[in-house]
Design an enzyme around this catalytic site. Sequence first.
Site, short mmCIF file in Angstrom:
data_model
loop_
_atom_site.label_atom_id
_atom_site.label_comp_id
_atom_site.label_asym_id
_atom_site.label_seq_id
_atom_site.Cartn_x
_atom_site.Cartn_y
_atom_site.Cartn_z
N TYR A 34 -44.93 -26.04 9.26
CA TYR A 34 -46.41 -25.91 9.39
C TYR A 34 -47.34 -26.86 9.42
O TYR A 34 -47.04 -27.93 9.05
CB TYR A 34 -46.73 -24.89 8.60
CG TYR A 34 -46.89 -25.27 7.04
CD1 TYR A 34 -45.93 -25.75 6.11
CD2 TYR A 34 -48.25 -25.29 6.36
CE1 TYR A 34 -46.03 -26.16 4.83
CE2 TYR A 34 -48.29 -25.90 5.27
CZ TYR A 34 -47.23 -26.19 4.45
OH TYR A 34 -47.50 -26.73 3.16
N ARG A 36 -28.64 -13.15 11.48
CA ARG A 36 -28.56 -14.00 10.44
C ARG A 36 -27.34 -14.87 10.27
O ARG A 36 -26.15 -14.25 10.44
CB ARG A 36 -28.66 -13.34 9.13
CG ARG A 36 -28.74 -14.39 7.94
CD ARG A 36 -28.99 -13.38 6.78
NE ARG A 36 -29.25 -14.41 5.50
CZ ARG A 36 -28.21 -14.82 4.79
NH1 ARG A 36 -27.12 -14.42 5.15
NH2 ARG A 36 -28.32 -15.53 3.96
N ARG A 58 -48.04 -35.45 13.24
CA ARG A 58 -47.07 -34.95 11.92
C ARG A 58 -46.15 -33.62 12.19
O ARG A 58 -45.01 -33.59 12.09
CB ARG A 58 -47.63 -34.92 10.73
CG ARG A 58 -46.95 -34.51 9.41
CD ARG A 58 -47.59 -34.39 8.21
NE ARG A 58 -48.58 -33.60 8.07
CZ ARG A 58 -49.40 -33.27 7.43
NH1 ARG A 58 -49.50 -34.32 6.27
NH2 ARG A 58 -50.35 -32.38 7.40
N GLU A 92 -45.75 -36.41 -6.14
CA GLU A 92 -46.98 -35.89 -5.49
C GLU A 92 -47.43 -34.66 -6.20
O GLU A 92 -46.92 -34.23 -7.08
CB GLU A 92 -46.96 -35.84 -3.96
CG GLU A 92 -45.72 -34.58 -3.33
CD GLU A 92 -45.47 -34.54 -1.78
OE1 GLU A 92 -46.30 -34.93 -1.24
OE2 GLU A 92 -44.45 -34.33 -1.73
N LYS A 109 -42.95 -31.42 6.86
CA LYS A 109 -43.65 -30.05 6.54
C LYS A 109 -43.42 -28.74 6.55
O LYS A 109 -43.63 -28.26 7.50
CB LYS A 109 -45.11 -30.33 7.03
CG LYS A 109 -46.45 -29.54 6.25
CD LYS A 109 -47.61 -30.23 6.60
CE LYS A 109 -48.79 -29.37 5.78
NZ LYS A 109 -48.93 -29.39 4.54
N1 PDD Z 1 -50.96 -29.28 1.84
N2 PDD Z 1 -48.23 -32.91 0.00
C1 PDD Z 1 -47.85 -31.95 -0.15
C2 PDD Z 1 -46.63 -31.34 -0.86
C3 PDD Z 1 -48.63 -30.92 0.70
O1 PDD Z 1 -48.28 -29.59 0.67
C4 PDD Z 1 -50.00 -31.66 1.16
C5 PDD Z 1 -50.57 -30.51 2.18
C6 PDD Z 1 -50.19 -32.78 1.17
C7 PDD Z 1 -51.36 -33.34 1.72
O2 PDD Z 1 -51.28 -33.38 3.06
P1 PDD Z 1 -52.57 -33.40 4.20
O3 PDD Z 1 -53.44 -34.42 3.46
O4 PDD Z 1 -51.96 -33.65 5.43
O5 PDD Z 1 -53.31 -31.98 3.95
C8 PDD Z 1 -49.32 -33.70 0.62
C9 PDD Z 1 -51.52 -28.12 2.56
C10 PDD Z 1 -52.99 -28.18 2.56
C11 PDD Z 1 -50.99 -26.83 2.24
O6 PDD Z 1 -49.76 -26.72 2.13
O7 PDD Z 1 -51.82 -25.93 2.18
#
Ligand code: PDD
Length: 285
Positions: free
Chosen positions: A33, A100, A52, A180, A148
């Site tokens: 996503y 599945r 990304r 993080e 992601k």
């Molecule tokens: N999350 N690290 C993680 C684990 C994240 O889920 C996110 C972003 C970031 C920051 O990435 P960016 O600056 O590209 O938004 C770092 C989004 C906002 C979410 O899951 O809603």
Amino acid sequence: MVRTVFLNGKYINENDAKLSIFDRGFLFGDSVYEVTAVIQQKLVSWEGHTRRLRRSLGEIGMNLDMSDDDLLTVHRKLIALNEVREGLVYLQISRGAADRDFAFPDPCIKPTVVLFTQEKSLIQNQTIKAGAKVLSFPDQRWGRSDIKSTQLLYASFSKQRALEQGKDDAWFIKDGLVTEGSSNNTFIISADRKLLTRSLSRDILGGITRESILEYSKKSGYQIEEKPFSIEEVKDSLEAFTSSSTTFIMPVVEIDDYKIGSGLPGKITLELRDLYIRNIMKDLI
Ligand code: PDD
């Protein structure tokens, strides 16, 4: 307002959007996503998000028969249809629906593409004033945090546990070092006024906001170091903050019940937030 969403090529009322129960995103978390911020009805850091997305798709071997221009058109159309002034566009691509089976379907099936919008105040975010209090948790996510993916259970579970203890967010710790936050990247300002953030690896998501902050702050003469830091270093730091597309820069004022700096949002953090907002405004598309 009932939103219009995008599902597999169609713009439809959110109540009419139906997905197969065999969708692999639903059964296996087999999906990736993106979340892109919207300001003044325009997209923030679009190029970074598509870059990304392509990387995430490549890492899990998923094909998408839509070009970056197609994706941009859908984002823009949803912003217009839903009259989003400020907020975000959420995009999710799953491998698609198939009986599945742990193995990926062969031949490849058609991915499921979903987009929707959410209205949200990003610039005038009231939580900035108080800053966030965080609790640390062992990083027990899967080992590919650089992708992601929608496997967000541990992040969601940890954030919930932090909220239940009266805090605002969870920070993850691996081998004694901060990786993080539950949905953001982490930064500190060290005693010698350096901006520190963990270097990119499989342990963290390469945040688009993180990338922009590093670019803008470098140009403005801040001293930067990309390296991991410990909870002790956070406690000894002058300031701390997180970055993400939906919060931009969020001051962090407490970790594990310990006040960071003065216990109030830091001056450098707020300067960086202004710098970030001023710069992204020049590049909206
Ligand atoms: N999350 N690290 C993680 C684990 C994240 O889920 C996110 C972003 C970031 C920051 O990435 P960016 O600056 O590209 O938004 C770092 C989004 C906002 C979410 O899951 O809603």
